[in-house]
Each structure stands twice: as C-alpha cells, then as structure tokens.
Design a protein around this motif. Structure first.
Motif, PDB file in Angstrom:
ATOM      1  N   ASN A  43      -6.757 -29.502 -28.189  1.00  0.00           N
ATOM      2  CA  ASN A  43      -4.972 -30.496 -27.651  1.00  0.00           C
ATOM      3  C   ASN A  43      -4.698 -30.146 -25.836  1.00  0.00           C
ATOM      4  OD1 ASN A  43      -3.904 -28.138 -28.154  1.00  0.00           O
ATOM      5  ND2 ASN A  43      -1.774 -29.032 -29.219  1.00  0.00           N
ATOM      6  N   ASN A  44      -5.113 -28.904 -25.567  1.00  0.00           N
ATOM      7  CA  ASN A  44      -5.312 -28.201 -24.449  1.00  0.00           C
ATOM      8  C   ASN A  44      -3.960 -28.150 -24.459  1.00  0.00           C
ATOM      9  OD1 ASN A  44      -6.422 -27.918 -21.664  1.00  0.00           O
ATOM     10  ND2 ASN A  44      -5.705 -30.129 -20.127  1.00  0.00           N
ATOM     11  N   ARG A  45      -3.623 -27.106 -25.137  1.00  0.00           N
ATOM     12  CA  ARG A  45      -2.131 -26.615 -24.948  1.00  0.00           C
ATOM     13  C   ARG A  45      -2.133 -25.323 -24.240  1.00  0.00           C
ATOM     14  NH1 ARG A  45       0.049 -21.058 -25.464  1.00  0.00           N
ATOM     15  NH2 ARG A  45       1.860 -21.008 -25.346  1.00  0.00           N
ATOM     16  N   GLY A  46      -3.214 -24.806 -23.822  1.00  0.00           N
ATOM     17  CA  GLY A  46      -3.497 -24.286 -23.195  1.00  0.00           C
ATOM     18  C   GLY A  46      -3.776 -22.520 -22.913  1.00  0.00           C
ATOM     19  N   VAL A  47      -3.603 -21.886 -22.512  1.00  0.00           N
ATOM     20  CA  VAL A  47      -4.096 -20.344 -22.534  1.00  0.00           C
ATOM     21  C   VAL A  47      -2.666 -20.071 -22.063  1.00  0.00           C
ATOM     22  CG1 VAL A  47      -5.338 -18.024 -22.128  1.00  0.00           C
ATOM     23  CG2 VAL A  47      -5.968 -19.875 -22.178  1.00  0.00           C
ATOM     24  N   ASP A  48      -2.492 -18.184 -22.274  1.00  0.00           N
ATOM     25  CA  ASP A  48      -1.156 -18.153 -22.178  1.00  0.00           C
ATOM     26  C   ASP A  48      -1.429 -17.049 -21.362  1.00  0.00           C
ATOM     27  OD1 ASP A  48       0.960 -19.212 -23.180  1.00  0.00           O
ATOM     28  OD2 ASP A  48       1.054 -17.458 -25.107  1.00  0.00           O
ATOM     29  N   PHE A  49      -1.150 -17.803 -19.496  1.00  0.00           N
ATOM     30  CA  PHE A  49      -1.439 -16.066 -18.680  1.00  0.00           C
ATOM     31  C   PHE A  49      -0.612 -14.452 -17.616  1.00  0.00           C
ATOM     32  CE2 PHE A  49      -3.553 -14.239 -14.919  1.00  0.00           C
ATOM     33  CZ  PHE A  49      -4.635 -14.459 -14.679  1.00  0.00           C
ATOM     34  N   LEU A  50      -0.752 -13.885 -18.322  1.00  0.00           N
ATOM     35  CA  LEU A  50      -0.336 -12.752 -17.515  1.00  0.00           C
ATOM     36  C   LEU A  50      -0.198 -12.204 -16.352  1.00  0.00           C
ATOM     37  CD1 LEU A  50       0.795 -13.572 -20.843  1.00  0.00           C
ATOM     38  CD2 LEU A  50       1.845 -11.177 -20.750  1.00  0.00           C
ATOM     39  N   GLU A  51       0.701 -11.466 -15.585  1.00  0.00           N
ATOM     40  CA  GLU A  51       0.182 -11.172 -14.735  1.00  0.00           C
ATOM     41  C   GLU A  51       1.133  -9.971 -14.869  1.00  0.00           C
ATOM     42  OE1 GLU A  51       0.487 -13.300 -10.668  1.00  0.00           O
ATOM     43  OE2 GLU A  51       0.349 -15.221 -11.444  1.00  0.00           O
ATOM     44  N   ALA A  52       0.848  -9.239 -14.684  1.00  0.00           N
ATOM     45  CA  ALA A  52       1.485  -6.826 -14.722  1.00  0.00           C
ATOM     46  C   ALA A  52       1.020  -6.235 -13.874  1.00  0.00           C
ATOM     47  CB  ALA A  52       1.167  -6.917 -15.692  1.00  0.00           C
ATOM     48  N   VAL A  53       2.237  -5.258 -12.912  1.00  0.00           N
ATOM     49  CA  VAL A  53       1.731  -4.123 -12.792  1.00  0.00           C
ATOM     50  C   VAL A  53       2.260  -2.991 -13.742  1.00  0.00           C
ATOM     51  CG1 VAL A  53       2.172  -4.943 -10.319  1.00  0.00           C
ATOM     52  CG2 VAL A  53       4.202  -4.227 -11.919  1.00  0.00           C
ATOM     53  N   ALA A  54       1.412  -1.462 -13.212  1.00  0.00           N
ATOM     54  CA  ALA A  54       1.821  -0.668 -14.349  1.00  0.00           C
ATOM     55  C   ALA A  54       1.675   0.415 -13.012  1.00  0.00           C
ATOM     56  CB  ALA A  54       0.127  -0.570 -14.505  1.00  0.00           C
ATOM     57  N   ASP A  55       1.493   1.176 -13.728  1.00  0.00           N
ATOM     58  CA  ASP A  55       2.907   2.886 -13.052  1.00  0.00           C
ATOM     59  C   ASP A  55       1.787   3.440 -13.147  1.00  0.00           C
ATOM     60  OD1 ASP A  55       3.640   2.959 -15.418  1.00  0.00           O
ATOM     61  OD2 ASP A  55       5.404   4.108 -14.611  1.00  0.00           O
ATOM     62  N   VAL A  56       0.198   3.460 -12.418  1.00  0.00           N
ATOM     63  CA  VAL A  56      -0.369   4.390 -13.321  1.00  0.00           C
ATOM     64  C   VAL A  56      -1.657   4.053 -12.312  1.00  0.00           C
ATOM     65  CG1 VAL A  56      -1.194   3.354 -15.216  1.00  0.00           C
ATOM     66  CG2 VAL A  56      -1.888   5.959 -14.689  1.00  0.00           C
ATOM     67  N   GLU A  57      -2.811   5.061 -12.170  1.00  0.00           N
ATOM     68  CA  GLU A  57      -3.958   5.231 -10.852  1.00  0.00           C
ATOM     69  C   GLU A  57      -5.306   5.086 -12.270  1.00  0.00           C
ATOM     70  OE1 GLU A  57      -4.528   7.710  -8.159  1.00  0.00           O
ATOM     71  OE2 GLU A  57      -2.427   7.338  -7.239  1.00  0.00           O
ATOM     72  N   LEU A  58      -5.712   4.243 -11.948  1.00  0.00           N
ATOM     73  CA  LEU A  58      -7.026   3.675 -12.690  1.00  0.00           C
ATOM     74  C   LEU A  58      -7.633   5.031 -12.591  1.00  0.00           C
ATOM     75  CD1 LEU A  58      -9.359   1.806 -13.920  1.00  0.00           C
ATOM     76  CD2 LEU A  58     -10.968   2.217 -11.694  1.00  0.00           C
ATOM     77  N   GLN A  59      -8.247   5.855 -11.984  1.00  0.00           N
ATOM     78  CA  GLN A  59      -8.579   7.744 -12.291  1.00  0.00           C
ATOM     79  C   GLN A  59      -7.366   8.351 -12.921  1.00  0.00           C
ATOM     80  OE1 GLN A  59      -9.150   9.751  -8.610  1.00  0.00           O
ATOM     81  NE2 GLN A  59      -6.439   9.048  -8.288  1.00  0.00           N
ATOM     82  N   GLU A  60      -6.336   8.047 -13.641  1.00  0.00           N
ATOM     83  CA  GLU A  60      -4.987   8.868 -14.605  1.00  0.00           C
ATOM     84  C   GLU A  60      -5.618   8.139 -15.789  1.00  0.00           C
ATOM     85  OE1 GLU A  60      -2.291  10.214 -10.955  1.00  0.00           O
ATOM     86  OE2 GLU A  60      -1.789   8.091 -12.681  1.00  0.00           O
TER      87      GLU A  60
END
Length: 433
Positions: free
Chosen positions: A97-114
C-alpha cells in the motif's frame, strides 16, 4: 585511552528528525501472500549497518540524497514500502500500500575510531533503528567526527540476506546516479535459556586455510580441498562450543548445529539472482558432546558435510515447499530454533559471503566497516561469516557471533590464534580524514 573507551561504551544517540519515505511513483494497493519458504522464518528482525569516513558533503545533503534515492529504489522493491498484516486464517500477508519506510536522522556523541565494534551490543545496536512499523526501518547517524553510519532493520519473513543485499546494492547504485535497470521477481514462541550476547571478530586468510587443511584430513578420500572453508570453520566452532559445554559435566547431552543453504541455484532452471524473498533451508546435525570433543576436527567436518549434502538439491527444496503447503496455516520453523531446556547448545551458521560491503557506495566512498546484527531472543546461537572490508589483497573474514557469554569467553581463550577481536587497527580507521 581507557577513559575514551569507557566514554565510547556509554555514548548517546539523539534522533533529530523522523520521516516516512514512500516510493517515488504511485502504486496500486494489492496483497501478496508469503510463499511457503517465507513461512518457515520466525518473526524476527535483522539489522545491518555500514560505517563511512567523513564525506565531503554536509550531513543534511547526505540524508537528503539517501531519502531521494530510497524513494526511487522502493519503486522496484515496493514490498519494503508495505505492511505485514495477518488475515483471517492467521497467516501473514504483505499489504503493498506504499505505507512507506520510517527514516530516522540522528547524531551520536562518539567518534568512529572510538566505537567498540568488537561488542556490537554496545555499538551497532545504538546505530540501527528499532523497527516499529512497516517492513523495514532506516537510520542515518552522524558521529562526532563527521563520519556517517547507515543502519537498516528489516523483517526476516519478507527477505533473506541475499534479498537484502540486492536491495542495498540497488539503493547505493541509484544514490550514485547509476540508472541501470534492476529486474525483480515476486516475492512460536521460542524457549530462551541463557542470556546471549554478540561479538565481532576477524579471521586472516592464512588461518582459514590452515583450518581447511586440518579439517580435510590427510587421507586420499578426504584430501585437502575436499571440504570448504565454511564447513571447516563451522566444524571448528562446533567443537569449541561442545568443549565448553563438556566442562560443565553435561557431556551426555547432544549439541546441534545448522547451516543456512540458499536454494536459488537449486530451484531455478536458469540461475536467477534477482528472486526477492526467502529461499532458505537450515539443515542441521546433532552429535553427542563426547564425540564432538573426542573426535578429530576432520571427523566433525565430515559430519557437517554429510548433513549439508542432503539439503543442496532441488528435490530437498521442493519437498520443503510441499511440506509447508500440507501443514498450512499452522506456523512452522526449523527444529534447530526450538531447543528445549534439556537440550545441549545449538547454533546456526549463516553464510554471508555475498555481503556487499565493497559495493555499498552511496556516493562518498566505500564503508570502512559493515556487519549484520542479529541479537534475537531465541535459545539457539547465530553465526554470520562475511567478507572483510579491508582491501589488502587477502580474503579475510569478519565473523559475527551471537552466543552465550560463557561460550564467547571460552572461544576467545581457546581460539585466539584464529578468531581475533575486530579493532580499528585491523580496519585501518585510527586516523579519520
């Protein structure tokens, strides 16, 4: 260094925006029944994530690009834009029914290397969405260093890993403005015994070859090359799980291990790599703890090969489809998922060799890390070997393990020469550009 690691374990993720992305073209509402092989899958959610170094684009631009390309991708993969609904007989069907996909944008207080990627329960689990509605949910997270993590969580009853890989590669191609046509075909309660946890390791190519050589034996009938790396590694892991269990004086019990087999090549008259849905069987074997501990690795590998041989045929999958049809609408699931309180340990090995970690480029480079995450609440463990993202000419593996804490601790002690905790040195992400 310890403070940074402790901080990384306790990092926070904040959702900044939530939208529903629908297919770019209107679709006529219609119903799709699940096929018989889909009905064998338990109602569980599976997650997958990809980590990228800081792109040249702003985060807002990255998120908008992902949403726009997702809308185009859903035109072909319209099942992912629908909903799973139970009809009167109790079986689920897909309402397209093309209800769609829940799409979340977020931020995290951590670095990739951590990020402690060795412990996905403390890292990946925070960077993939909790699916509450629909068939799939997506989350894109910007880390403190500007790096990007794209995470997806989907209903396993709708798609197996092969199908999900197809979707991810198509989405990435469209995101890079690649307009190639993608053709598609249509598509119990569990007994929880001990708390499971997840860890991620890597295995060097030479360690895999050594395992294969040892597992294949030295006699002419079982010479080197007769057993695959997957069979050899699975048998090696089975012995380790049994050995740990035997330490607790329960060696009179049996242990079960299953391996996921993809039936596409067995069922299709011509090899069809575009079928979307579940085409899986999970053959398994059961052996006494005593035999798994006392017999050599080559014997255990032969047992693995034996139960796999019976399931890699077209006849096996046709019989499986017929069996489900006869028993519908009674729910069914592979017996290895239904271990009782008195059974020994059981786990499933799912081959992720087609995991597209070196193909999911949305336009800002290949991921430096990618993995499935499957922290389900059943009593059976779960193992997923995948290709390494490190492009150094070797065929290393990244391995996701979801087992009891005791099994994982024992495996790390006994198999440190084979399984090594994933870390930033191996992934070469100590320096973030």
């Amino acid at each position: 260094m310890e403070d940074a690691a402790e901080q990384a374990r306790g990092f926070h993720v904040t959702t900044t925006r939530k939208q529903i992305v629908t297919a770019a073209l209107p679709l006529q509402d219609h119903w799709l029944p699940l096929l018989n092989l889909d009905l064998l899958l338990p109602p569980v959610h599976v997650s997958v994530c990809f980590c990228y170094k800081k792109p040249r684009h702003f985060f807002l631009s990255v998120a908008e690009t992902l949403k726009a390309s997702l809308a185009e991708t859903l035109v072909s993969y319209y099942v992912f834009a629908g909903e799973l609904v139970k009809y009167s007989a109790g079986e689920p069907e897909i309402l397209c029914n093309n209800r769609g996909v829940d799409f979340l944008e977020a931020v995290a207080d951590v670095e990739l290397q951590e990020l402690n990627l060795h412990d996905p329960d403390e890292s990946i689990a925070k960077l993939v969405p909790k699916k509450k509605h629909g068939v799939i949910a997506i989350q894109v997270t910007q880390l403190k260093c500007g790096s990007i993590v794209v995470g997806c969580t989907f209903d396993h009853r709708i798609a197996d890993a092969f199908s999900m890989n197809m979707f991810l590669v198509s989405w990435a191609e469209i995101s890079r403005f690649d307009t190639r046509c993608i053709c598609l075909s249509r598509l119990c309660p569990f007994h929880k015994k001990q708390q499971m946890t997840s860890r991620i390791y890597y295995i060097k190519e030479n360690a895999l070859e050594d395992l294969q050589r040892l597992a294949s034996g030295s006699s002419p009938k079982t010479g080197y090359g007769q057993r695959t790396k997957l069979e050899s590694f699975s048998a090696f892991l089975w012995k380790l799980v049994a050995k740990h269990t035997g330490r607790d004086l329960v060696s009179n019990k049996n242990s079960k291990m299953g391996i996921v087999v993809d039936g596409r090549r067995r069922l299709m008259e011509k090899e069809d790599n575009t079928y979307f849905g579940n085409v899986l069987s999970i053959p398994f074997g059961g052996q006494s703890i005593d035999d798994l501990i006392g017999k050599p690795l080559s014997w255990v590998t032969n047992e693995v090969h034996r139960f796999l041989e019976e399931a890699v045929t077209k006849e096996h999958f046709l019989n499986l489809i017929d069996w489900v049809e006869i028993h519908r609408p009674v729910p069914a699931v592979s017996r290895i998922y239904s271990t009782g309180a008195d059974d020994g340990p059981a786990f499933v090995v799912s081959s992720g060799r087609s995991f597209p970690v070196n193909k999911v480029d949305f336009g800002w480079g290949l991921p430096v890390f990618g993995s499935y995450h499957f922290p389900w609440e059943g009593s059976s463990g779960y193992v997923m070997p995948m290709p390494s993202p490190v492009d150094d000419g070797n065929r290393d593996w990244v391995v996701y393990l979801h087992l009891t804490k005791g099994h994982l601790k024992f495996i790390e002690e006994e198999a440190s020469h084979v399984l090594k905790p994933i870390d930033n040195d191996y992934l070469k992400i100590n320096t973030i550009n």
